[in-house]
Design a protein around this motif. Structure first.
Motif, PDB file in Angstrom:
ATOM      1  N   LEU B 220       6.213  -3.522  -6.807  1.00 54.52           N
ATOM      2  CA  LEU B 220       6.636  -4.479  -5.780  1.00 54.52           C
ATOM      3  C   LEU B 220       7.948  -4.073  -5.112  1.00 54.52           C
ATOM      4  O   LEU B 220       8.281  -4.571  -4.034  1.00 54.52           O
ATOM      5  CB  LEU B 220       6.766  -5.883  -6.397  1.00 54.52           C
ATOM      6  CG  LEU B 220       5.449  -6.457  -6.941  1.00 54.52           C
ATOM      7  CD1 LEU B 220       5.681  -7.791  -7.646  1.00 54.52           C
ATOM      8  CD2 LEU B 220       4.414  -6.615  -5.819  1.00 54.52           C
ATOM      9  N   THR B 221       8.699  -3.188  -5.759  1.00 52.33           N
ATOM     10  CA  THR B 221       9.979  -2.764  -5.188  1.00 52.33           C
ATOM     11  C   THR B 221       9.790  -1.691  -4.107  1.00 52.33           C
ATOM     12  O   THR B 221      10.507  -1.665  -3.106  1.00 52.33           O
ATOM     13  CB  THR B 221      10.908  -2.236  -6.298  1.00 52.33           C
ATOM     14  OG1 THR B 221      11.152  -3.293  -7.229  1.00 52.33           O
ATOM     15  CG2 THR B 221      12.235  -1.752  -5.744  1.00 52.33           C
ATOM     16  N   MET B 222       8.796  -0.828  -4.313  1.00 55.19           N
ATOM     17  CA  MET B 222       8.601   0.290  -3.388  1.00 55.19           C
ATOM     18  C   MET B 222       8.370  -0.170  -1.938  1.00 55.19           C
ATOM     19  O   MET B 222       8.984   0.389  -1.017  1.00 55.19           O
ATOM     20  CB  MET B 222       7.449   1.197  -3.858  1.00 55.19           C
ATOM     21  CG  MET B 222       7.755   1.948  -5.148  1.00 55.19           C
ATOM     22  SD  MET B 222       9.289   2.915  -5.046  1.00 55.19           S
ATOM     23  CE  MET B 222       9.328   3.639  -6.694  1.00 55.19           C
ATOM     24  N   PRO B 223       7.523  -1.183  -1.709  1.00 57.82           N
ATOM     25  CA  PRO B 223       7.336  -1.628  -0.310  1.00 57.82           C
ATOM     26  C   PRO B 223       8.624  -2.170   0.319  1.00 57.82           C
ATOM     27  O   PRO B 223       8.852  -1.988   1.523  1.00 57.82           O
ATOM     28  CB  PRO B 223       6.293  -2.747  -0.425  1.00 57.82           C
ATOM     29  CG  PRO B 223       5.622  -2.548  -1.735  1.00 57.82           C
ATOM     30  CD  PRO B 223       6.626  -1.903  -2.632  1.00 57.82           C
ATOM     31  N   VAL B 224       9.474  -2.825  -0.494  1.00 55.63           N
ATOM     32  CA  VAL B 224      10.741  -3.344   0.048  1.00 55.63           C
ATOM     33  C   VAL B 224      11.641  -2.176   0.453  1.00 55.63           C
ATOM     34  O   VAL B 224      12.259  -2.198   1.527  1.00 55.63           O
ATOM     35  CB  VAL B 224      11.440  -4.249  -0.997  1.00 55.63           C
ATOM     36  CG1 VAL B 224      12.761  -4.775  -0.438  1.00 55.63           C
ATOM     37  CG2 VAL B 224      10.536  -5.400  -1.422  1.00 55.63           C
ATOM     38  N   LEU B 225      11.679  -1.156  -0.401  1.00 56.68           N
ATOM     39  CA  LEU B 225      12.498   0.012  -0.055  1.00 56.68           C
ATOM     40  C   LEU B 225      11.977   0.669   1.225  1.00 56.68           C
ATOM     41  O   LEU B 225      12.765   1.092   2.084  1.00 56.68           O
ATOM     42  CB  LEU B 225      12.489   1.023  -1.209  1.00 56.68           C
ATOM     43  CG  LEU B 225      13.335   0.641  -2.426  1.00 56.68           C
ATOM     44  CD1 LEU B 225      13.095   1.629  -3.568  1.00 56.68           C
ATOM     45  CD2 LEU B 225      14.823   0.589  -2.082  1.00 56.68           C
ATOM     46  N   ALA B 226      10.656   0.738   1.343  1.00 61.18           N
ATOM     47  CA  ALA B 226      10.070   1.338   2.552  1.00 61.18           C
ATOM     48  C   ALA B 226      10.492   0.527   3.783  1.00 61.18           C
ATOM     49  O   ALA B 226      10.848   1.094   4.820  1.00 61.18           O
ATOM     50  CB  ALA B 226       8.553   1.387   2.424  1.00 61.18           C
TER      51      ALA B 226
END
Lengths: 339, 279
Positions: B220-226
């Protein structure tokens, strides 16, 4: 090197005796029909020549099923820990078929590709392989699909080919081979250009392993294919235990109240526990994912990473599978899929 | 460990035990044999096999930074046979250690950049090594931001160090606990790590993100970083695949043609995107 000689079948007993006298442990195929396996040879007459394949491979000579690496003396929380030094008795592995001899290259690649392995390497170095060409195969054999063949010399130090019921062509392939032949040179006579080809089994090729290796990455996401092939897989791991190239292992401590050992033992990617995290997360949760790993590891990852194929086509996995899965057939089916 | 037999561990003495959270402890380990200590060196990101003789080996990162010499630390949660036996050891007891294994965080390449650390729960230990490593070399980096969350206040590890980072003017620390995990006197944030990351919204310009946490947090963190503009090449994480040998032989951490113990545990998101999703 590569010198050929003739040895009579009736002379083998004397050759074995010379090997034993020369300090070698002789391991060969012995046992009853249906239960022939590589075991220390106690009597030359017990060695079998008429089987297609032993149930288990001879890999235990280099990579024992269970090997103690450390010894502990325990007294409450006080521990004395000591190394159990690797054992590597000079050994002749007699009667390994060309598939088994070829598997040594795969095992060696796994155990030495990045760092040395104190338990495997000395055993391999101290083992002399007297291979035995195949004069017959069965429907499970597919060595010719994976770069081998019934008279393939790879991995053997001496390769014997039965020419008739009475004599063998002995191809002396390495210095190690020369040494064991040198124990009893009087038993070997000139081969005079005798060829082994006519004596060899005919094993039809089912697929081209290079095509399979090239294609597998694109087959990885096809979950239905892997699921269909493995629906009946029980995850019992028999395929890995009988396999001559499977080398995945576990490290475990075993103890009673006062003593303990650290061992390494065979393991299998077919077991759910193999990759299970402490948190209960499992990267390969489904049996179909574990079957895919088995095929990918042997036919894609090892060729790409270690430049060796993880399969020699001995067919043992399929002969011993309780639900009749057949690696040769399954890989041939993968080779047919259009991508 | 002898050069000849890599399966034989170093003998380590437990010099200090810290209770971090319920079921979570940190051990400070010193070399019994001074020659071993002299030979030993490691870099941030590496791990080892810690053993209780007679019970087995467990894989943890080295949680202390290479800039602190003379000891290594590990932080572990009591889960199974080995970690239960380990948790039962006291100061002065002897345990085994094999390592260091695996690759490293390329902290030299990060010089001159902002660093954003995002961790969840028991995944702060692998990051703590690199955080302290970078703080010990503070001049080399620009802004340092740490976002750390746990299920409850009690589950936050390294509480003293969190307080220390909180008080430093050259570190921006955001601690959070999952909704319902707060205590009446909790002064940090409440919310899941990806939500807090979105609120904090650190700039992705000239920034490296280092993410460690449970699989669901990472996912769930990866999309926010993107969304914040981080490129896959600028996002680092460590994989936690089960291991036994630690040296690329036993086969169990194999993912695609990669051995996590040799090619990892540190990977960029760009590298992970090339692997089968088996981690």
């Amino acid at each position: 090197m590569n010198e050929s000689k003739i040895i009579l079948k009736k002379s083998l007993g004397e050759w074995f005796n010379m090997m034993t006298a020369g300090g070698y442990r002789v391991v060969g195929p012995v046992g009853q029909d249906g239960q022939i396996d590589f075991e220390p040879v106690t009597s030359p007459d017990a060695v079998r020549f008429d089987h297609v394949q032993t149930n288990n491979s001879g890999k235990w000579v280099m990579f024992p099923r269970y090997e103690a690496m450390m010894r502990f003396r325990l007294s409450g929380k006080e521990v004395q820990a000591g190394e159990i030094p690797p054992q590597a008795p000079p050994t002749v592995l007699f009667g390994a078929h060309p598939c088994d001899a070829a598997s040594l290259a795969t095992l060696n690649a796994v155990f030495t590709w990045d760092s040395s392995d104190a338990y495997f390497e000395p055993k391999l170095a101290n083992t002399t392989i007297i291979g035995l060409s195949c004069t017959k195969g069965d429907s499970y054999c597919f060595c010719t699909s994976v770069g081998g063949g019934p008279g393939d010399t790879r991995g053997s130090d001496v390769l014997l080919t039965p020419l008739d019921g009475e004599k063998f062509l002995a191809e002396i392939l390495t210095e190690k081979g020369k040494s064991v032949v040198g124990l009893a040179p009087q038993l070997f006579s000139a081969a005079d250009g005798t060829s082994k080809e006519a004596a060899l089994a005919k094993i039809p090729a089912r697929f081209n392993h290079r095509d399979v290796t090239a294609k597998l990455p694109s087959l990885f996401p096809k979950e239905d294919v892997w699921k269909e092939q493995s629906l009946r897989c029980l995850g019992c791991g028999a395929c890995a235990y009988v396999c001559p190239t499977c080398s995945c292992f576990d490290i475990q401590d075993e103890r009673d109240r006062y003593t303990g050992v650290r061992i390494r033992c065979w393991d299998s990617c077919g077991f759910g526990l193999f990759t299970l995290h402490a948190s209960n997360h499992n990267p390969r949760h489904k049996q179909s994912e574990r079957w895919r790993q088995r095929v990918m590891h042997k036919f894609s990852y090892q060729p790409e990473r270690l430049n060796v194929l993880g399969c020699v086509g001995c067919g043992r996995c399929s002969r011993s599978c309780p639900v009749d899965m057949n690696l040769g057939e399954h890989v041939a089916a993968l080779a047919e899929i259009k991508v | 460990m002898t050069a000849a037999n890599l399966y034989i561990p170093y003998q380590m003495r437990i010099d200090k035990v810290t209770e971090e959270a319920p079921g979570v402890k940190t051990f400070r380990l010193g070399f019994v044999n001074k020659d071993d200590e002299g030979r030993f060196s490691f870099k941030a990101g590496q791990f080892g096999e810690y053993s209780v003789y007679g019970e087995g080996e467990s894989t943890f990162c080295i949680a202390s930074p290479p800039t602190r010499k003379g000891y290594i630390e590990c932080t572990f949660r009591q889960m199974g046979r080995v970690t239960t036996a380990l948790a039962d050891r006291d100061e002065g007891d002897i345990v085994g250690f094999r390592g260091p294994y695996g690759n490293i965080f390329p902290i030299d390449e990060w010089a001159g950049k902002n660093l954003l650390f995002i961790a969840g729960g028991i995944a702060l230990p692998p990051m703590r090594c690199v955080i302290w490593n970078c703080l010990d070399l503070r001049d080399r980096y620009q802004d340092v931001t740490i976002i750390y969350g746990a299920r409850t206040v009690a589950d936050l590890v390294y509480k003293h160090e969190l307080a220390e980072w909180e008080n430093r003017s050259d570190v921006k620390l955001f601690t959070t606990v999952d909704p319902g995990g707060q205590t009446p006197d909790w002064k940090g944030k409440v919310g899941f790590v990806p939500t807090i990351l979105e609120q904090v919204a650190p700039s992705s310009v000239n920034t490296i993100a280092i993410v460690c946490g449970p699989p669901i947090m990472i996912k769930l963190t990866m999309p926010v970083l993107a969304k914040l503009g981080f490129k896959p090449e600028a996002i680092y994480t460590t994989l936690e695949n089960r291991m036994k040998c630690g040296v690329g032989k036993c086969g169990r951490c194999n993912v695609g043609k990669v051995y996590v113990c040799k090619d990892g545990p540190v990977f960029t998101l760009a590298q992970l995107n090339q692997l089968p999703p088996e981690y």
